[in-house]
Design a protein around this motif. Structure first.
Motif, PDB file in Angstrom:
ATOM      1  N   LEU A  94       0.802  -1.217   0.000  1.00 53.37           N
ATOM      2  CA  LEU A  94       0.000   0.000   0.000  1.00 53.37           C
ATOM      3  C   LEU A  94       0.841   1.276   0.000  1.00 53.37           C
ATOM      4  O   LEU A  94       0.350   2.340  -0.358  1.00 53.37           O
ATOM      5  N   GLU A  95       2.103   1.158   0.371  1.00 49.43           N
ATOM      6  CA  GLU A  95       2.960   2.328   0.504  1.00 49.43           C
ATOM      7  C   GLU A  95       3.218   2.975  -0.856  1.00 49.43           C
ATOM      8  O   GLU A  95       3.394   2.290  -1.864  1.00 49.43           O
ATOM      9  N   ASP A  96       3.276   4.295  -0.839  1.00 45.91           N
ATOM     10  CA  ASP A  96       3.616   5.098  -2.024  1.00 45.91           C
ATOM     11  C   ASP A  96       2.683   4.854  -3.208  1.00 45.91           C
ATOM     12  O   ASP A  96       3.088   4.922  -4.367  1.00 45.91           O
ATOM     13  N   LYS A  97       1.420   4.567  -2.906  1.00 53.28           N
ATOM     14  CA  LYS A  97       0.421   4.334  -3.959  1.00 53.28           C
ATOM     15  C   LYS A  97      -0.826   5.175  -3.674  1.00 53.28           C
ATOM     16  O   LYS A  97      -1.202   5.368  -2.533  1.00 53.28           O
ATOM     17  N   PHE A  98      -1.449   5.631  -4.753  1.00 56.07           N
ATOM     18  CA  PHE A  98      -2.740   6.297  -4.649  1.00 56.07           C
ATOM     19  C   PHE A  98      -3.720   5.456  -5.453  1.00 56.07           C
ATOM     20  O   PHE A  98      -3.620   5.362  -6.679  1.00 56.07           O
ATOM     21  N   PHE A  99      -4.644   4.804  -4.770  1.00 52.12           N
ATOM     22  CA  PHE A  99      -5.628   3.939  -5.409  1.00 52.12           C
ATOM     23  C   PHE A  99      -6.819   4.795  -5.828  1.00 52.12           C
ATOM     24  O   PHE A  99      -7.457   5.429  -4.996  1.00 52.12           O
ATOM     25  N   PHE A 100      -7.087   4.825  -7.128  1.00 53.19           N
ATOM     26  CA  PHE A 100      -8.149   5.704  -7.629  1.00 53.19           C
ATOM     27  C   PHE A 100      -9.355   4.962  -8.176  1.00 53.19           C
ATOM     28  O   PHE A 100     -10.358   5.584  -8.534  1.00 53.19           O
ATOM     29  N   GLY A 101      -9.315   3.647  -8.258  1.00 47.33           N
ATOM     30  CA  GLY A 101     -10.459   2.911  -8.768  1.00 47.33           C
ATOM     31  C   GLY A 101     -10.300   1.420  -8.560  1.00 47.33           C
ATOM     32  O   GLY A 101      -9.235   0.936  -8.189  1.00 47.33           O
ATOM     33  N   HIS A 102     -11.405   0.711  -8.785  1.00 47.72           N
ATOM     34  CA  HIS A 102     -11.368  -0.751  -8.658  1.00 47.72           C
ATOM     35  C   HIS A 102     -12.432  -1.360  -9.559  1.00 47.72           C
ATOM     36  O   HIS A 102     -13.286  -0.665 -10.111  1.00 47.72           O
ATOM     37  N   HIS A 103     -12.340  -2.664  -9.697  1.00 48.93           N
ATOM     38  CA  HIS A 103     -13.330  -3.417 -10.459  1.00 48.93           C
ATOM     39  C   HIS A 103     -13.773  -4.601  -9.615  1.00 48.93           C
ATOM     40  O   HIS A 103     -12.975  -5.503  -9.327  1.00 48.93           O
ATOM     41  N   GLN A 104     -14.999  -4.559  -9.160  1.00 47.57           N
ATOM     42  CA  GLN A 104     -15.666  -5.632  -8.426  1.00 47.57           C
ATOM     43  C   GLN A 104     -14.853  -6.210  -7.265  1.00 47.57           C
ATOM     44  O   GLN A 104     -14.962  -7.392  -6.942  1.00 47.57           O
TER      45      GLN A 104
END
Length: 166
Positions: free
Chosen positions: A87-97
């Motif tokens: 999870l470090e140094d990441k920007f999660f902007f979307g997902h699929h199911q």
């Protein structure tokens, strides 16, 4: 981003009223949650079509406020001992199911994907803007092929009706 929105409308992908950007307050909310400065092309996406990009990401949770869920999905995936998602140094902007997450990384202009059950991170594009254009072109190609197949199916049905087979 304006050019992409215009191309989407021009191709019949959506109408101008379908494309809705985020408010400055929403953009500020998003950037406040990031651990690093988000790329300009992502911020431009939010401004022009971040709330509703027409049908561009149909089936994927990408438009605002999906980024809120994306981090939670990533956290769930990362808890599994068999997964390699950090999870470090990441920007999660979307997902699929709930089994695929899309993200940006610190120190990289690229767009990445992690799929549960597949331990390798995939780089989807060299930049967020390129990923958007690639997504649009891929979707447009699929729609055109579906139209071509529909015409072919109707032609064969007409032929079969004429021959008394339907």
């Amino acid at each position: 981003m304006e050019r992409l929105a215009a191309a989407m409308v021009e191709s019949g992908y959506c109408t101008p009223s379908d494309i809705i950007g985020c408010t400055p307050t929403e953009i500020a909310e998003i950037t406040a949650t990031a651990e690093f400065a988000l790329p300009d092309d992502y911020l431009a996406f939010l401004q022009v079509m971040g709330r509703n990009p027409g049908t561009l990401f149909q089936g994927r949770a990408i438009p605002f406020p999906a980024y809120l869920e994306a981090r939670e999905v990533a956290e769930d995936i990362s808890r599994d001992e068999e997964e390699n998602l950090t999870l470090e140094d990441k920007f999660f902007f979307g997902h699929h199911q709930g089994y695929i997450v899309y993200f940006l990384e610190r120190q990289s202009p690229g767009v990445f994907l992690y799929q549960e059950g597949h331990p390798e991170v995939q780089k989807l594009a060299g930049s967020f803007g390129q990923w958007l254009w690639d997504s649009f072109e891929r979707s447009r190609s699929i729609r055109e092929e579906n139209r071509r197949l529909d015409v072919e199916i109707e032609r064969k049905r007409a032929q079969m009706r004429a021959e008394g087979k339907l």
